[in-house]
Design a protein around this motif. Structure first.
Motif, PDB file in Angstrom:
ATOM      1  N   PRO A   4       0.824  -1.206   0.000  1.00  0.00           N
ATOM      2  CA  PRO A   4       0.000   0.000   0.000  1.00  0.00           C
ATOM      3  C   PRO A   4       0.863   1.263   0.000  1.00  0.00           C
ATOM      4  O   PRO A   4       1.945   1.293   0.571  1.00  0.00           O
ATOM      5  CB  PRO A   4      -0.813  -0.115   1.285  1.00  0.00           C
ATOM      6  N   ARG A   5       0.356   2.309  -0.649  1.00  0.00           N
ATOM      7  CA  ARG A   5       1.053   3.586  -0.651  1.00  0.00           C
ATOM      8  C   ARG A   5       0.808   4.333   0.651  1.00  0.00           C
ATOM      9  O   ARG A   5       1.663   5.062   1.127  1.00  0.00           O
ATOM     10  CB  ARG A   5       0.579   4.442  -1.821  1.00  0.00           C
ATOM     11  N   PHE A   7      -0.867   3.782   4.654  1.00  0.00           N
ATOM     12  CA  PHE A   7      -1.427   2.833   5.606  1.00  0.00           C
ATOM     13  C   PHE A   7      -1.716   3.516   6.930  1.00  0.00           C
ATOM     14  O   PHE A   7      -1.113   4.523   7.281  1.00  0.00           O
ATOM     15  CB  PHE A   7      -0.525   1.604   5.800  1.00  0.00           C
ATOM     16  N   GLY A  26      -4.073  -1.077   5.153  1.00  0.00           N
ATOM     17  CA  GLY A  26      -3.968  -0.388   3.870  1.00  0.00           C
ATOM     18  C   GLY A  26      -5.179   0.519   3.704  1.00  0.00           C
ATOM     19  O   GLY A  26      -6.306   0.038   3.684  1.00  0.00           O
ATOM     20  N   GLU A  28      -6.229   2.318   1.148  1.00  0.00           N
ATOM     21  CA  GLU A  28      -6.951   2.159  -0.111  1.00  0.00           C
ATOM     22  C   GLU A  28      -7.760   0.869  -0.162  1.00  0.00           C
ATOM     23  O   GLU A  28      -8.856   0.827  -0.713  1.00  0.00           O
ATOM     24  CB  GLU A  28      -5.967   2.212  -1.280  1.00  0.00           C
ATOM     25  N   THR A  29      -7.232  -0.209   0.426  1.00  0.00           N
ATOM     26  CA  THR A  29      -7.928  -1.492   0.390  1.00  0.00           C
ATOM     27  C   THR A  29      -8.808  -1.725   1.616  1.00  0.00           C
ATOM     28  O   THR A  29      -9.639  -2.621   1.617  1.00  0.00           O
ATOM     29  CB  THR A  29      -6.918  -2.656   0.308  1.00  0.00           C
ATOM     30  N   ARG A  30      -8.552  -0.955   2.680  1.00  0.00           N
ATOM     31  CA  ARG A  30      -9.270  -1.106   3.956  1.00  0.00           C
ATOM     32  C   ARG A  30      -9.107  -2.500   4.539  1.00  0.00           C
ATOM     33  O   ARG A  30     -10.012  -3.047   5.150  1.00  0.00           O
ATOM     34  CB  ARG A  30     -10.746  -0.774   3.792  1.00  0.00           C
ATOM     35  N   ARG A  31      -7.937  -3.073   4.348  1.00  0.00           N
ATOM     36  CA  ARG A  31      -7.649  -4.413   4.870  1.00  0.00           C
ATOM     37  C   ARG A  31      -6.337  -4.409   5.644  1.00  0.00           C
ATOM     38  O   ARG A  31      -5.416  -3.676   5.301  1.00  0.00           O
ATOM     39  CB  ARG A  31      -7.541  -5.412   3.727  1.00  0.00           C
ATOM     40  N   THR A  33      -2.688  -5.245   6.549  1.00  0.00           N
ATOM     41  CA  THR A  33      -1.558  -5.655   5.724  1.00  0.00           C
ATOM     42  C   THR A  33      -0.462  -6.323   6.537  1.00  0.00           C
ATOM     43  O   THR A  33       0.316  -7.094   6.000  1.00  0.00           O
ATOM     44  CB  THR A  33      -0.946  -4.466   4.970  1.00  0.00           C
ATOM     45  N   ARG A  51       9.539  -1.203   3.560  1.00  0.00           N
ATOM     46  CA  ARG A  51       8.553  -1.133   2.464  1.00  0.00           C
ATOM     47  C   ARG A  51       9.171  -0.484   1.309  1.00  0.00           C
ATOM     48  O   ARG A  51       9.454   0.358   0.845  1.00  0.00           O
ATOM     49  CB  ARG A  51       7.299  -0.416   2.905  1.00  0.00           C
TER      50      ARG A  51
END
Length: 51
Positions: A4-5, A7, A26, A28-31, A33, A51
């Motif tokens: 992710p860019r 977090f 993350g 953007e993904t809402r998950r 990481t 990263r």
């Protein structure tokens, strides 16, 4: 998996508040990481540098 860019960082407690850890989310993904075994700033800095 793409790193992710951006977090978010939050902490969690297990065993009724005796053990703490850090979860990286993350945005953007809402998950989640990654899970870190403690909530020390040095652990987060090492992970972010990797990263």
């Amino acid at each position: 998996m793409v790193a992710p860019r951006v977090f978010g960082v939050d902490e969690y407690a297990t065993r009724k508040g005796r053990h703490y850890g850090t979860v990286l989310i993350g945005i953007e993904t809402r998950r989640p990481t990654d899970l870190l075994p403690d909530r020390e700033a040095s652990s987060l800095a090492r992970r972010a540098a990797g990263r």
